[in-house]
Enzyme design. Structure first.
Site, short mmCIF file in Angstrom:
data_model
loop_
_atom_site.label_atom_id
_atom_site.label_comp_id
_atom_site.label_asym_id
_atom_site.label_seq_id
_atom_site.Cartn_x
_atom_site.Cartn_y
_atom_site.Cartn_z
N ARG A 84 -7.42 3.73 -4.29
CA ARG A 84 -8.15 2.48 -4.68
C ARG A 84 -9.26 2.15 -4.04
O ARG A 84 -10.27 1.61 -4.18
CB ARG A 84 -7.22 1.60 -4.99
CG ARG A 84 -7.86 0.26 -5.81
CD ARG A 84 -6.61 -0.74 -6.28
NE ARG A 84 -7.49 -1.90 -7.11
CZ ARG A 84 -7.50 -3.22 -6.65
NH1 ARG A 84 -7.45 -3.16 -5.34
NH2 ARG A 84 -8.16 -4.02 -7.31
N HIS A 108 -13.26 1.74 -4.72
CA HIS A 108 -13.79 0.46 -4.62
C HIS A 108 -14.82 0.69 -3.37
O HIS A 108 -15.91 -0.15 -3.30
CB HIS A 108 -13.10 -0.73 -4.43
CG HIS A 108 -12.24 -1.03 -5.44
ND1 HIS A 108 -11.76 -2.33 -5.66
CD2 HIS A 108 -11.76 -0.51 -6.82
CE1 HIS A 108 -11.19 -2.33 -6.87
NE2 HIS A 108 -11.29 -1.32 -7.50
N ASN A 137 -11.14 -7.26 -4.95
CA ASN A 137 -10.55 -6.78 -3.61
C ASN A 137 -9.29 -7.92 -3.21
O ASN A 137 -8.66 -7.26 -2.49
CB ASN A 137 -11.34 -6.29 -2.68
CG ASN A 137 -12.31 -5.13 -3.10
OD1 ASN A 137 -11.71 -4.32 -3.79
ND2 ASN A 137 -13.36 -5.19 -2.51
N HIS A 148 -4.46 5.38 -12.39
CA HIS A 148 -3.49 4.10 -12.50
C HIS A 148 -2.32 4.53 -12.85
O HIS A 148 -1.19 3.77 -12.84
CB HIS A 148 -3.84 3.30 -13.71
CG HIS A 148 -5.20 2.25 -13.64
ND1 HIS A 148 -5.98 1.75 -14.53
CD2 HIS A 148 -5.70 2.19 -12.40
CE1 HIS A 148 -7.03 1.04 -13.89
NE2 HIS A 148 -6.94 1.37 -12.58
#
Length: 329
Positions: free
Chosen positions: A82, A86, A116, A214
């Site tokens: 992740r 990001h 975040n 996910h």
């Protein structure tokens, strides 16, 4: 007697060719390539063998640290991938997400933007990886490349696909808060998601494949479609794949087919909306029906995402501390 002009010219040409060959053969194997700022495409001089000479143990070091970390925290692999996502969606894959506030340097952290804040994690593990890499090959591996390698290792350790990580990125010396404020979010409509992925050169298939990460992720119940049950604290975690929550597989897409995806931004990829039928739904069905197809597409999309606007050449720096830029006075 003087040599004919044509003979002299031929001799000079031979000498020039020999000199050029000698210079090429003595060039450093891992000299930083020319800079490129293009998104997608060829990756701006990145290569899978970038550290073969200067830090051949880099991937082994990253793997060892993550293996140790996941013993105490099984969520770490999902958290690390992740971070890579990001990072790449904000000014490209340049490790800007790792920077802490540093007001003298004019740095405002991206860690507190809505996407975040209180959810991006794994920074301590990145610090540990940096520390171990600097023992093996001081000052060689960038923090941006650490994130890219950590993402691949995390997926592999969870049973997912392998791919040859393209390397050679350098680290940003600034953050971009407006861009970080526009990261894909759990309440985004499908149109929003498609637009955000398109803005960084990723298409409908990339969107559906990358959302597949996910499959081994968690989310706070506050952000799920059902919200929190009675007595459940807002920060209670829900498995995004209830069937095999710690395994990287295609079971996540089965939840979409059943209409039981936890996040609104997941279920919108397969809905009654004609726009979904024309864009993302065919990929959801394909990946639900074939783990091999999902793995192949996911690996290709990860390489493509990792090529978004890398800093190379003399751009950026190799940070000594992933949380702060190097300063020279």
């Amino acid at each position: 007697m003087a040599a004919p002009a044509s003979s002299t010219s031929s001799l000079l040409l031979v000498l020039v060719i020999l000199l050029a060959a000698a210079l090429i053969s003595h060039s450093p194997a891992n000299a930083w390539p020319a800079s490129s700022s293009g998104s997608g495409g060829g990756g701006g001089g990145l290569s899978a063998g970038f550290y073969d000479e200067t830090c051949p143990s880099a991937q082994d070091v990253v793997r060892r640290v993550i293996q140790d970390a996941r013993v105490a925290d099984p969520r770490i692999p999902a958290s690390l991938i992740r971070l890579h996502f990001h990072d790449c969606f904000v000014n490209g894959c340049d490790a800007s997400i790792l920077l802490d506030d540093d007001l003298p340097s004019g740095i405002h952290t991206e860690k507190r933007v809505p996407a975040n804040d209180n959810s991006a994690r794994g920074f301590d593990v990145v610090d540990d990886i940096k520390c171990e890499l600097d023992k093996a090959c001081p000052g060689v591996v960038s923090c941006a490349d650490i994130l890219a390698i950590a993402a691949q290792v995390s997926v592999d350790l969870a049973g997912g696909p392998r791919w040859r990580v393209q390397l050679g990125r350098r680290d940003a010396t600034a953050t971009n808060i407006p861009s970080a404020d526009n990261l894909p979010g759990f309440t985004d409509t499908l149109e929003d998601l498609v637009a955000k992925f398109d803005a960084v050169g990723l298409d409908h298939g990339d969107l559906v494949a990358l959302q597949g990460a996910h499959t081994f992720g968690r989310a706070q119940c506050l952000f799920t479609r059902e919200n929190c049950t009675a007595g459940q604290p807002d920060d209670a975690l829900e498995n995004l794949d209830p069937v095999t929550p710690d395994v990287f597989d295609n079971n996540y897409y089965g939840s979409l087919l059943r209409g039981t995806a936890k996040l609104p931004s997941d279920q919108v990829m397969l809905s009654d909306d004609p726009y979904a039928a024309a864009t993302t739904a065919p990929f959801v069905r394909r990946f639900a029906g074939s783990q091999k197809s999902f793995f192949r597409s996911f690996a290709a999309s990860m390489i493509k995402m990792g090529n978004i606007s890398p800093l190379t050449g003399m751009d950026g720096q190799i940070r000594q501390n992933c949380r702060r830029i190097n300063t020279y006075y």
